[in-house]
Design a protein around this motif. Structure first.
Motif, mmCIF file in Angstrom:
data_model
loop_
_atom_site.group_PDB
_atom_site.id
_atom_site.type_symbol
_atom_site.label_atom_id
_atom_site.label_comp_id
_atom_site.label_asym_id
_atom_site.label_seq_id
_atom_site.Cartn_x
_atom_site.Cartn_y
_atom_site.Cartn_z
ATOM 1 N N GLU A 127 -8.151 -12.312 -20.380
ATOM 2 C CA GLU A 127 -7.486 -12.063 -21.665
ATOM 3 C C GLU A 127 -7.244 -13.355 -22.443
ATOM 4 N N THR A 128 -6.917 -14.436 -21.733
ATOM 5 C CA THR A 128 -6.601 -15.702 -22.414
ATOM 6 C C THR A 128 -7.822 -16.605 -22.560
ATOM 7 N N GLY A 129 -8.960 -16.187 -22.026
ATOM 8 C CA GLY A 129 -10.153 -17.013 -22.092
ATOM 9 C C GLY A 129 -9.993 -18.338 -21.382
ATOM 10 N N SER A 130 -9.288 -18.314 -20.271
ATOM 11 C CA SER A 130 -8.972 -19.549 -19.533
ATOM 12 C C SER A 130 -9.711 -19.580 -18.204
ATOM 13 N N ILE A 131 -9.698 -20.747 -17.588
ATOM 14 C CA ILE A 131 -10.248 -20.894 -16.234
ATOM 15 C C ILE A 131 -9.164 -21.465 -15.327
ATOM 16 N N ALA A 132 -9.297 -21.161 -14.063
ATOM 17 C CA ALA A 132 -8.336 -21.666 -13.086
ATOM 18 C C ALA A 132 -8.729 -23.077 -12.657
ATOM 19 N N ALA A 133 -7.735 -23.919 -12.441
ATOM 20 C CA ALA A 133 -8.003 -25.268 -11.936
ATOM 21 C C ALA A 133 -8.625 -25.166 -10.549
ATOM 22 N N PRO A 134 -9.671 -25.953 -10.259
ATOM 23 C CA PRO A 134 -10.349 -25.870 -8.959
ATOM 24 C C PRO A 134 -9.391 -26.097 -7.791
ATOM 25 N N VAL A 135 -9.513 -25.271 -6.783
ATOM 26 C CA VAL A 135 -8.628 -25.351 -5.614
ATOM 27 C C VAL A 135 -8.726 -26.710 -4.927
ATOM 28 N N LYS A 136 -9.890 -27.288 -4.893
ATOM 29 C CA LYS A 136 -10.090 -28.527 -4.149
ATOM 30 C C LYS A 136 -9.327 -29.718 -4.749
ATOM 31 N N LEU A 137 -8.837 -29.580 -5.978
ATOM 32 C CA LEU A 137 -8.132 -30.693 -6.612
ATOM 33 C C LEU A 137 -6.656 -30.766 -6.217
ATOM 34 N N PHE A 138 -6.161 -29.746 -5.537
ATOM 35 C CA PHE A 138 -4.739 -29.703 -5.196
ATOM 36 C C PHE A 138 -4.467 -30.374 -3.849
ATOM 37 N N ASN A 139 -3.244 -30.805 -3.707
ATOM 38 C CA ASN A 139 -2.816 -31.448 -2.458
ATOM 39 C C ASN A 139 -2.633 -30.392 -1.374
ATOM 40 N N LYS A 140 -3.435 -30.500 -0.328
ATOM 41 C CA LYS A 140 -3.345 -29.520 0.757
ATOM 42 C C LYS A 140 -2.848 -30.147 2.060
ATOM 43 N N ASP A 141 -2.352 -31.375 2.010
ATOM 44 C CA ASP A 141 -1.805 -32.024 3.201
ATOM 45 C C ASP A 141 -0.470 -31.377 3.591
ATOM 46 N N VAL A 142 -0.346 -31.053 4.858
ATOM 47 C CA VAL A 142 0.900 -30.469 5.362
ATOM 48 C C VAL A 142 1.359 -31.288 6.568
ATOM 49 N N PRO A 143 2.392 -32.084 6.413
ATOM 50 C CA PRO A 143 2.868 -32.893 7.542
ATOM 51 C C PRO A 143 3.569 -32.037 8.582
ATOM 52 N N ASN A 144 3.662 -32.553 9.776
ATOM 53 C CA ASN A 144 4.419 -31.882 10.834
ATOM 54 C C ASN A 144 5.895 -32.196 10.601
ATOM 55 N N HIS A 145 6.496 -31.496 9.636
ATOM 56 C CA HIS A 145 7.814 -31.884 9.146
ATOM 57 C C HIS A 145 8.961 -31.552 10.076
ATOM 58 N N GLY A 146 8.817 -30.555 10.934
ATOM 59 C CA GLY A 146 9.868 -30.242 11.904
ATOM 60 C C GLY A 146 10.912 -29.251 11.443
ATOM 61 N N PHE A 147 10.860 -28.821 10.183
ATOM 62 C CA PHE A 147 11.834 -27.833 9.708
ATOM 63 C C PHE A 147 11.527 -26.460 10.288
ATOM 64 N N ARG A 148 12.586 -25.686 10.505
ATOM 65 C CA ARG A 148 12.463 -24.306 10.965
ATOM 66 C C ARG A 148 13.397 -23.432 10.124
ATOM 67 N N VAL A 149 13.031 -22.172 9.978
ATOM 68 C CA VAL A 149 13.869 -21.239 9.224
ATOM 69 C C VAL A 149 15.240 -21.132 9.883
ATOM 70 N N GLY A 150 16.277 -21.197 9.083
ATOM 71 C CA GLY A 150 17.642 -21.090 9.584
ATOM 72 C C GLY A 150 18.336 -22.417 9.778
ATOM 73 N N MET A 151 17.600 -23.519 9.690
ATOM 74 C CA MET A 151 18.211 -24.834 9.902
ATOM 75 C C MET A 151 19.149 -25.190 8.751
ATOM 76 N N LYS A 152 20.240 -25.850 9.121
ATOM 77 C CA LYS A 152 21.223 -26.309 8.140
ATOM 78 C C LYS A 152 20.934 -27.748 7.720
ATOM 79 N N LEU A 153 21.338 -28.071 6.490
ATOM 80 C CA LEU A 153 21.150 -29.407 5.963
ATOM 81 C C LEU A 153 22.070 -29.603 4.774
ATOM 82 N N GLU A 154 22.030 -30.788 4.202
ATOM 83 C CA GLU A 154 22.741 -31.071 2.962
ATOM 84 C C GLU A 154 21.696 -31.275 1.879
ATOM 85 N N ALA A 155 21.819 -30.555 0.773
ATOM 86 C CA ALA A 155 20.773 -30.564 -0.255
ATOM 87 C C ALA A 155 21.369 -30.768 -1.635
#
Length: 628
Positions: free
Chosen positions: A472-500
């Motif tokens: 409808e808008t005559g647009s194209i999607a930005a190529p997927v390969k240009l996005f940052n796909k790095d995912v570090p082993n951050h250690g967070f888990r659902v339910g963890m408490k923190l200060e934000a």
């Protein structure tokens, strides 16, 4: 390790000399523990060994420094005065709490004065602790009680690389032994005992004194980065007394053997732990430094601001043209929203020129190397182009991921992005993200990861379908390969408490919980508030901190909202619900001290800071479906 402690009591009593009183000091129980400190032997005051109280003038001091074999008087003068005709009057006055009738001359001044000074310091410490406890009770929130009563788990310190000790926390965990102040003691000086970590919650640890086994009666929480927490062996090396708690002092006859048995093979803090804590809390940003920071009234441009203060790496920036220094903005020193002077011109970003023609006295430009580095990108090949569509976290409403468009391509990989259906005609609400930012996503990211995508305002063909919208808008999607796909082993888990940080009101740091994890993206919920106030934040955002960070740095922590404050805020929020424009102001949470504040109108809105652009190692495919 154990040179500072001896569990064997020695009776050093002897007969009284004829020139002194015929009365003898009643002997104390022989099972009182003895402390050896730099060659001196101590027990409790008035004991047969260690400390003594002058029977004439009432002064307390080291027993070995007292006069005569029985060590009953601090000086020859007191000994003679005791045997004089005024003896009875002096004793009566002292028992009644009055000053003695005659001031004795102290011959052994140094140890006595030192002891009195230590006692005065001890009393001052008790008063300060009482004031602190009163302040905490008024605040009505304690991380320890909150964690214990609800069996919560806090995010480990290692999840926060930007926080103090985040990269050198080591293997500190449960059962690690520490030397801590012994609060279950009647000695007038600060003494220590060994405790083990029962539970760890960020910087805070639930400790239990050695010897209490399964008895949790005297368990207590403390911040293990505090100045009174030391590795095992510190007392011996520093000549500090190591004394078992009064509650269990009769439990063992040989405390040294007990400690040797308990501590053999046990872990403790590194010897240089306190030094590392101190070094990790040194920040390169200083007051009077000048930076370029986003203009909170016009997101599309930056302005010059001056560092007013630094707390735990967080900067209070005051816009340079603010005469009364109240027009400020809070962010972390590693925030992607601040840059060195000249950054805007170098990449082609809009910049508000200051009316101030020259730098004020004492102000100086921040060295460029102090700012967070972004990943270098190659823009020569296939690259982002104006008009391409994508999905992006809305920095004006961080609980949503929206349909967005690239409006301008800048140098060094930076992009100006607008939220479809909500843009101002002059582009004043465009915002800048780097191409590697974890806050922008390829088309379809939300659908695959079961996240609700916010469609353009006014778009009626619901449910929203990307294929139809692009056509409808005559647009194209930005190529997927240009996005940052790095995912570090951050250690967070659902339910963890923190200060934000509440990025809707970035001066506030609140009690929060991780409620969802999508690759490197975290859904942060502010305890006590509705989900509409949640924020999508990158796992490496400098706006997330371990439990206990506020206490460590002296920053004020906002406790979970009460029911009344939530109801008051919800009523105000619904009346002024998200009118996106150049004058847009996001909803903000109110603290108990702010219940009378009204939401700001017009141009007085606060810019809502986006997620961090911190880089990471590792990789993961954006299109691996995650469970909600």
């Amino acid at each position: 390790m154990f040179d500072g402690y001896d569990s064997c009591s020695e009776d050093t009593s002897s007969s009284s000399s004829s020139e002194e009183s015929e009365e003898e000091v009643a002997p104390l129980p022989s099972n009182l523990p003895i402390i050896k400190n730099n060659g001196q032997v101590y027990t409790y005051p008035d004991g047969k060994s260690g400390m003594a109280t002058c029977e004439m003038c009432g002064m307390v001091g080291v027993r070995d420094a007292f006069y005569s074999k029985t060590k009953r008087f601090c000086s020859v003068s007191c000994s003679r005065s005791y045997s004089s005709n005024s003896k009875k009057a002096s004793i009566l006055a002292r028992l009644q709490g009055k000053p003695p009738t005659k001031k004795a001359k102290v011959l052994q001044k140094q140890p006595l004065v030192a002891k009195l000074a230590a006692y005065a310091q001890y009393q001052a410490t008790l008063q300060n602790q009482a004031k602190t406890k009163a302040a905490v009770s008024m605040e009505g929130f304690s991380w320890g009680n909150y964690i214990n009563s609800n069996s919560f788990i806090a995010a480990p310190v290692t999840c926060f690389k930007h926080a103090p000790m985040g990269t050198c926390w080591g293997d500190i965990s449960e059962n690690v032994r520490l030397e801590v102040p012994n609060t279950d003691c009647s000695l007038p000086t600060k003494v220590f005992w060994i405790a083990g970590i029962v539970k760890l919650a960020g910087y805070n640890a639930l400790l239990r004194y050695e010897g209490f086994e399964n008895d949790s009666g005297l368990d207590f929480w403390c911040n293990i980065c505090g100045s009174d927490i030391h590795p095992v062996g510190w007392c011996a090396a520093s000549g500090k007394p190591l004394v078992p708690p009064r509650t269990i002092q009769h439990k063992y006859t040989n405390w040294k053997a007990f400690l040797v048995k308990r501590l053999t093979g046990a872990k403790t803090l590194p010897p240089d732990f306190s030094q590392k804590v101190s070094e990790s809390m040194q920040y390169p940003f200083k007051p009077c430094m000048r930076v370029e920071v986003v203009d909170k009234r016009h997101l599309c441009r930056t302005r010059v601001a001056v560092v007013e203060s630094v707390i735990g790496g967080r900067l209070r920036l005051v816009y340079e043209e603010s005469e009364d220094r109240t027009d400020d903005f809070w962010c972390h020193m590693h925030s992607p929203l601040i840059h060195h002077i000249g950054w805007s011109r170098s990449i082609g970003h809009r910049f508000k020129r200051s009316d101030i023609t020259k730098k004020q006295d004492g102000h100086f430009d921040t060295p460029p190397h102090l700012f967070a580095k972004v990943k270098e990108v190659d823009q020569s090949g296939e690259w982002f182009k104006e008009g391409m569509k994508l999905e992006a976290i809305d920095p004006l409403n961080l609980s949503t991921i929206c349909v967005a468009t690239i409006r301008k391509v800048l140098a060094d990989g930076f992009l100006m992005i607008g939220i479809d259906g909500s843009e101002a005609a002059d582009g004043s609400d465009w915002f800048c993200y780097h191409a590697t930012s974890p806050s922008i996503f390829p088309v379809g990211f939300c659908e695959i990861n079961m996240i609700e995508l916010t469609p353009p305002r006014g778009y009626t063909k619901l449910p929203f379908k990307w294929f139809d919208y692009l056509r409808e808008t005559g647009s194209i999607a930005a190529p997927v390969k240009l996005f940052n796909k790095d995912v570090p082993n951050h250690g967070f888990r659902v339910g963890m408490k923190l200060e934000a940080v509440d990025l809707m009101e970035p001066r506030l740091i609140c009690v929060a919980t991780v409620t969802r994890i999508i690759h490197r993206l975290l859904r942060i919920h502010f305890d006590g508030w509705e989900e509409e106030y949640d924020q999508w934040v990158d796992c490496e955002s400098p706006d997330l901190y371990p439990v206990g960070w506020c206490q460590l740095t002296g920053y004020q922590l906002q406790p979970p909202a009460s029911q009344s404050s939530r109801e008051n805020q919800s009523a105000s929020s619904k009346q002024k619900k998200k009118a996106k424009s150049q004058q847009y102001k996001g909803h903000k949470k109110m603290t108990t001290l702010q219940l009378k504040e009204e939401l700001l109108d017009g141009e007085d809105y606060n810019f809502l800071q986006g997620a961090s652009d911190q880089e990471s190692n590792g990789s993961a495919n954006f299109y691996i479906k995650q469970e909600p």
